[in-house]
Design a protein around this motif. Sequence first.
Motif: not given
Length: 224
Positions: A182-185, A174-178, A5-9
């Motif tokens: 949506q993925r319950f994280m 977008d990252l927070g929503i997806r 997740l770090t690269p995505l953040l």
Amino acid sequence: MWANLTPLLLEATLQTLYMVAVSGVLGTAFGLPLGVFLATSQRGELLSAPLVNKVLGLVVNATRSVPFIILVVAIIPFTRALAGTSIGTTAAIVPLTVAAIPFIARLVENAIREVDSGLIEAARAMGATPFQIIRKVLIPEALPGIALGLTLALVSLIGYSAMVGAVGGEGLGDLGIRYGYQRFMPEVMAAVVVILVVLVQLVQSVGEGIARAVDRRAPRNRGR
């Protein structure tokens, strides 16, 4: 998990900074002169044009009255015409800029109207032209207020940039929503919120520092 997740953040943070920076520059490029004109074009003022002032004022007020999420959807054809698409980071810059221009214009207008009218009359008495008064008196005297106004605009753009994630934009929203919703994280949502709070605090601190630095009225410490 965090290793993935770090690269995505990081990518989402860079996308948000890109959207905010570009829309902030474009919003200022259009909003600053518009705000100056609105502040100096009422009847009897430096650039007296009351009819144009009224029309532009109505347009500014109408744009500001539309909730941002509705504005994003309403101007999708315009966004697609400019960016070639209505989704993605570059496309999100269009509604962000459209929302920023009237907001910045009003902030700049208010900052300029706070300048002491006696300074304007003194400049007029010395034979300065309207544009000289604007350039050498109004804008320099209003710089602290303008700096704080632009800081507020950037903070608002950070919030708006998170909203565009709900309608196809990228970035932290977008990252927070997806992932967070949506993925319950919830940990991802928390990370997104923390990053947004840090960005806002940084922008606010830098903006306030710039405002103090350009404030002619602020006392200066002098070495002895």
